[in-house]
Design a protein around this motif. Structure first.
Motif, PDB file in Angstrom:
ATOM      1  N   THR A  27       0.858  -1.192   0.000  1.00 17.52           N
ATOM      2  CA  THR A  27       0.000   0.000   0.000  1.00 17.52           C
ATOM      3  C   THR A  27       0.887   1.233   0.000  1.00 17.52           C
ATOM      4  O   THR A  27       1.411   1.628   1.052  1.00 17.52           O
ATOM      5  CB  THR A  27      -0.937  -0.001   1.218  1.00 17.52           C
ATOM      6  OG1 THR A  27      -1.639  -1.250   1.255  1.00 17.52           O
ATOM      7  CG2 THR A  27      -1.938   1.137   1.128  1.00 17.52           C
ATOM      8  N   ARG A  28       1.054   1.852  -1.155  1.00 20.80           N
ATOM      9  CA  ARG A  28       2.043   2.916  -1.305  1.00 20.80           C
ATOM     10  C   ARG A  28       1.499   4.230  -1.842  1.00 20.80           C
ATOM     11  O   ARG A  28       2.114   5.270  -1.653  1.00 20.80           O
ATOM     12  CB  ARG A  28       3.176   2.440  -2.242  1.00 20.80           C
ATOM     13  CG  ARG A  28       4.016   1.308  -1.678  1.00 20.80           C
ATOM     14  CD  ARG A  28       4.661   1.700  -0.367  1.00 20.80           C
ATOM     15  NE  ARG A  28       5.576   0.705   0.137  1.00 20.80           N
ATOM     16  CZ  ARG A  28       6.136   0.741   1.347  1.00 20.80           C
ATOM     17  NH1 ARG A  28       5.835   1.732   2.165  1.00 20.80           N
ATOM     18  NH2 ARG A  28       6.960  -0.199   1.747  1.00 20.80           N
ATOM     19  N   LEU A 107      -5.455  -2.076  -1.940  1.00 14.58           N
ATOM     20  CA  LEU A 107      -6.196  -1.114  -1.130  1.00 14.58           C
ATOM     21  C   LEU A 107      -6.337   0.215  -1.874  1.00 14.58           C
ATOM     22  O   LEU A 107      -7.432   0.786  -1.940  1.00 14.58           O
ATOM     23  CB  LEU A 107      -5.506  -0.893   0.219  1.00 14.58           C
ATOM     24  CG  LEU A 107      -5.264  -2.108   1.118  1.00 14.58           C
ATOM     25  CD1 LEU A 107      -4.934  -1.647   2.534  1.00 14.58           C
ATOM     26  CD2 LEU A 107      -6.438  -3.056   1.138  1.00 14.58           C
ATOM     27  N   SER A 108      -5.255   0.701  -2.432  1.00 12.21           N
ATOM     28  CA  SER A 108      -5.326   1.951  -3.198  1.00 12.21           C
ATOM     29  C   SER A 108      -6.203   1.789  -4.425  1.00 12.21           C
ATOM     30  O   SER A 108      -6.992   2.684  -4.763  1.00 12.21           O
ATOM     31  CB  SER A 108      -3.917   2.393  -3.620  1.00 12.21           C
ATOM     32  OG  SER A 108      -3.109   2.671  -2.498  1.00 12.21           O
ATOM     33  N   ASP A 109      -6.078   0.641  -5.088  1.00 11.47           N
ATOM     34  CA  ASP A 109      -6.883   0.390  -6.299  1.00 11.47           C
ATOM     35  C   ASP A 109      -8.376   0.472  -5.978  1.00 11.47           C
ATOM     36  O   ASP A 109      -9.141   1.136  -6.676  1.00 11.47           O
ATOM     37  CB  ASP A 109      -6.565  -0.988  -6.879  1.00 11.47           C
ATOM     38  CG  ASP A 109      -5.190  -1.067  -7.511  1.00 11.47           C
ATOM     39  OD1 ASP A 109      -4.655  -0.016  -7.898  1.00 11.47           O
ATOM     40  OD2 ASP A 109      -4.662  -2.190  -7.620  1.00 11.47           O
ATOM     41  N   LEU A 110      -8.796  -0.218  -4.921  1.00 14.78           N
ATOM     42  CA  LEU A 110     -10.209  -0.241  -4.564  1.00 14.78           C
ATOM     43  C   LEU A 110     -10.691   1.126  -4.106  1.00 14.78           C
ATOM     44  O   LEU A 110     -11.799   1.560  -4.454  1.00 14.78           O
ATOM     45  CB  LEU A 110     -10.453  -1.274  -3.469  1.00 14.78           C
ATOM     46  CG  LEU A 110     -10.855  -2.675  -3.920  1.00 14.78           C
ATOM     47  CD1 LEU A 110     -10.864  -3.632  -2.732  1.00 14.78           C
ATOM     48  CD2 LEU A 110     -12.221  -2.674  -4.581  1.00 14.78           C
ATOM     49  N   ALA A 116     -14.287   7.129  -7.539  1.00 15.55           N
ATOM     50  CA  ALA A 116     -14.852   7.521  -8.835  1.00 15.55           C
ATOM     51  C   ALA A 116     -16.328   7.156  -8.950  1.00 15.55           C
ATOM     52  O   ALA A 116     -16.975   7.521  -9.938  1.00 15.55           O
ATOM     53  CB  ALA A 116     -14.065   6.861  -9.964  1.00 15.55           C
ATOM     54  N   ARG A 117     -16.866   6.459  -7.948  1.00 16.91           N
ATOM     55  CA  ARG A 117     -18.263   6.005  -7.974  1.00 16.91           C
ATOM     56  C   ARG A 117     -18.900   6.318  -6.623  1.00 16.91           C
ATOM     57  O   ARG A 117     -18.985   5.463  -5.741  1.00 16.91           O
ATOM     58  CB  ARG A 117     -18.323   4.494  -8.270  1.00 16.91           C
ATOM     59  CG  ARG A 117     -17.792   4.142  -9.659  1.00 16.91           C
ATOM     60  CD  ARG A 117     -17.411   2.695  -9.796  1.00 16.91           C
ATOM     61  NE  ARG A 117     -16.938   2.410 -11.149  1.00 16.91           N
ATOM     62  CZ  ARG A 117     -15.703   2.688 -11.581  1.00 16.91           C
ATOM     63  NH1 ARG A 117     -14.812   3.244 -10.752  1.00 16.91           N
ATOM     64  NH2 ARG A 117     -15.346   2.412 -12.826  1.00 16.91           N
ATOM     65  N   PRO A 118     -19.371   7.541  -6.448  1.00  9.01           N
ATOM     66  CA  PRO A 118     -19.862   7.987  -5.132  1.00  9.01           C
ATOM     67  C   PRO A 118     -21.013   7.165  -4.575  1.00  9.01           C
ATOM     68  O   PRO A 118     -21.248   7.166  -3.356  1.00  9.01           O
ATOM     69  CB  PRO A 118     -20.312   9.431  -5.410  1.00  9.01           C
ATOM     70  CG  PRO A 118     -19.540   9.843  -6.618  1.00  9.01           C
ATOM     71  CD  PRO A 118     -19.389   8.607  -7.444  1.00  9.01           C
ATOM     72  N   PRO A 226     -13.876  -7.457  -9.502  1.00 11.15           N
ATOM     73  CA  PRO A 226     -12.981  -8.593  -9.712  1.00 11.15           C
ATOM     74  C   PRO A 226     -11.692  -8.267 -10.444  1.00 11.15           C
ATOM     75  O   PRO A 226     -10.817  -9.128 -10.547  1.00 11.15           O
ATOM     76  CB  PRO A 226     -13.852  -9.554 -10.531  1.00 11.15           C
ATOM     77  CG  PRO A 226     -14.770  -8.664 -11.289  1.00 11.15           C
ATOM     78  CD  PRO A 226     -15.072  -7.520 -10.363  1.00 11.15           C
ATOM     79  N   GLN A 227     -11.569  -7.042 -10.961  1.00 19.83           N
ATOM     80  CA  GLN A 227     -10.314  -6.656 -11.613  1.00 19.83           C
ATOM     81  C   GLN A 227      -9.181  -6.473 -10.601  1.00 19.83           C
ATOM     82  O   GLN A 227      -8.010  -6.406 -10.974  1.00 19.83           O
ATOM     83  CB  GLN A 227     -10.507  -5.381 -12.440  1.00 19.83           C
ATOM     84  CG  GLN A 227     -10.785  -4.108 -11.647  1.00 19.83           C
ATOM     85  CD  GLN A 227     -12.258  -3.880 -11.356  1.00 19.83           C
ATOM     86  OE1 GLN A 227     -12.983  -4.811 -11.084  1.00 19.83           O
ATOM     87  NE2 GLN A 227     -12.679  -2.630 -11.427  1.00 19.83           N
ATOM     88  N   PHE A 228      -9.526  -6.430  -9.317  1.00 24.41           N
ATOM     89  CA  PHE A 228      -8.540  -6.341  -8.240  1.00 24.41           C
ATOM     90  C   PHE A 228      -8.559  -7.666  -7.477  1.00 24.41           C
ATOM     91  O   PHE A 228      -9.618  -8.275  -7.298  1.00 24.41           O
ATOM     92  CB  PHE A 228      -8.869  -5.178  -7.301  1.00 24.41           C
ATOM     93  CG  PHE A 228      -9.159  -3.886  -8.023  1.00 24.41           C
ATOM     94  CD1 PHE A 228      -8.223  -3.343  -8.892  1.00 24.41           C
ATOM     95  CD2 PHE A 228     -10.366  -3.227  -7.855  1.00 24.41           C
ATOM     96  CE1 PHE A 228      -8.483  -2.157  -9.579  1.00 24.41           C
ATOM     97  CE2 PHE A 228     -10.632  -2.041  -8.524  1.00 24.41           C
ATOM     98  CZ  PHE A 228      -9.697  -1.503  -9.386  1.00 24.41           C
ATOM     99  N   THR A 229      -7.404  -8.106  -7.019  1.00 25.73           N
ATOM    100  CA  THR A 229      -7.316  -9.437  -6.422  1.00 25.73           C
ATOM    101  C   THR A 229      -6.483  -9.433  -5.136  1.00 25.73           C
ATOM    102  O   THR A 229      -5.691  -8.526  -4.884  1.00 25.73           O
ATOM    103  CB  THR A 229      -6.675 -10.443  -7.397  1.00 25.73           C
ATOM    104  OG1 THR A 229      -5.333 -10.024  -7.690  1.00 25.73           O
ATOM    105  CG2 THR A 229      -7.468 -10.537  -8.686  1.00 25.73           C
ATOM    106  N   ALA A 230      -6.686 -10.480  -4.347  1.00 22.04           N
ATOM    107  CA  ALA A 230      -5.880 -10.726  -3.151  1.00 22.04           C
ATOM    108  C   ALA A 230      -5.905 -12.228  -2.885  1.00 22.04           C
ATOM    109  O   ALA A 230      -6.785 -12.945  -3.362  1.00 22.04           O
ATOM    110  CB  ALA A 230      -6.412  -9.954  -1.956  1.00 22.04           C
TER     111      ALA A 230
END
Length: 263
Positions: A27-28, A107-110, A116-118, A226-230
């Protein structure tokens, strides 16, 4: 944006340290406050986490902080996460299991995706096992027949209800609205999470994440991104022993009493 994350631990210091280290390492892009809440572990997990921070074994980076909080009693998963509720000063908060591992700045991605989607107040990424296999997790509201099948898989006549529960056969490769956001990894708008009162602490274990999702749905939309993963190790204790199975059944009864029965 300011981010915060909370990992609640119980007798899992090695796993929790790996999870915390992966969160700090990846997380940067935004400032991060990481909370490690120990639920009165009898094996000394809380002290081990404090020592890791004090010694620098768990070292925050620039614009990062780590705080260890040792509870005097185990109030359950939701109570553990609610410990930090009054301390949150972030824009986005992350509810994480101690068996989560990050491989990217998820975390930053999400947070940026939600910013961008209030209308989105809660979201989760796709999760996979350590070997890369995707995890099939609930996406619709809890239903009795689906939950029975998940405990008693030999009752194959109930499989179709579980398929509906996990949205099997539907396209889950694109972002979409969902009714259940798993507590193993959930992103929430902090203001909405606080306004909703966090978790219902009357659940000790299990289904509290389904309950929280319903509360958040009253404030906005909940999405799968789903474009973000963990990576999620996913121990599935409720499927292996009678104690957790009992807790899950009791929690499910509370959920249905609160939100309405769904067969």
């Amino acid at each position: 944006m300011n981010l915060s994350a909370c990992i609640v631990t119980y007798n899992d210091q090695t796993e929790a340290l790996k999870a915390a280290a992966s969160v700090l390492a990846h997380t940067r892009r935004h400032p991060l406050a990481l909370y490690l809440v120990d639920n009165a572990s009898p094996d000394g997990t809380g002290r081990a986490l404090e020592q890791a921070v004090a010694s620098g074994a768990l070292r925050p980076g620039p614009e990062q902080s780590v705080q260890v909080i040792c509870r005097r009693r185990n109030g359950g998963f939701g109570a553990g996460h609610n410990t930090v509720l009054d301390s949150l000063a972030s824009d986005y908060h992350f509810i994480l299991n101690p068996d989560i591992l990050l491989t990217a700045d998820t975390l930053s991605d999400l947070a940026e995706w939600m910013e961008a989607r209030p209308q989105v107040v809660m979201a989760r990424p796709s999760l996979c096992f350590p070997d890369g296999r995707p995890q099939v997790l609930p996406l619709r509201r809890c239903s009795l027949r689906a939950m029975v099948y998940r405990q008693l898989g030999f009752l194959t006549f109930l499989k179709k209800y579980n398929d509906a529960y996990v949205m099997a056969g539907e396209d889950l490769t694109r972002p979409r609205q969902i009714e259940f956001c798993t507590g193993s990894f959930a992103a929430v708008r902090t203001a909405d999470f606080v306004a909703a009162g966090g978790f219902d602490e009357k659940y000790f274990m299990y289904v509290e994440d389904a309950d929280l999702t319903q509360k958040m749905l009253r404030r906005g939309q909940v999405w799968l991104a789903p474009q973000f993963t963990a990576v999620h190790v996913w121990h599935r204790a409720a499927h292996r022993s009678l104690g957790p199975m009992f807790w899950q059944a009791r929690s499910l009864c509370r959920y249905f009493a609160k939100w309405g029965f769904r067969l």
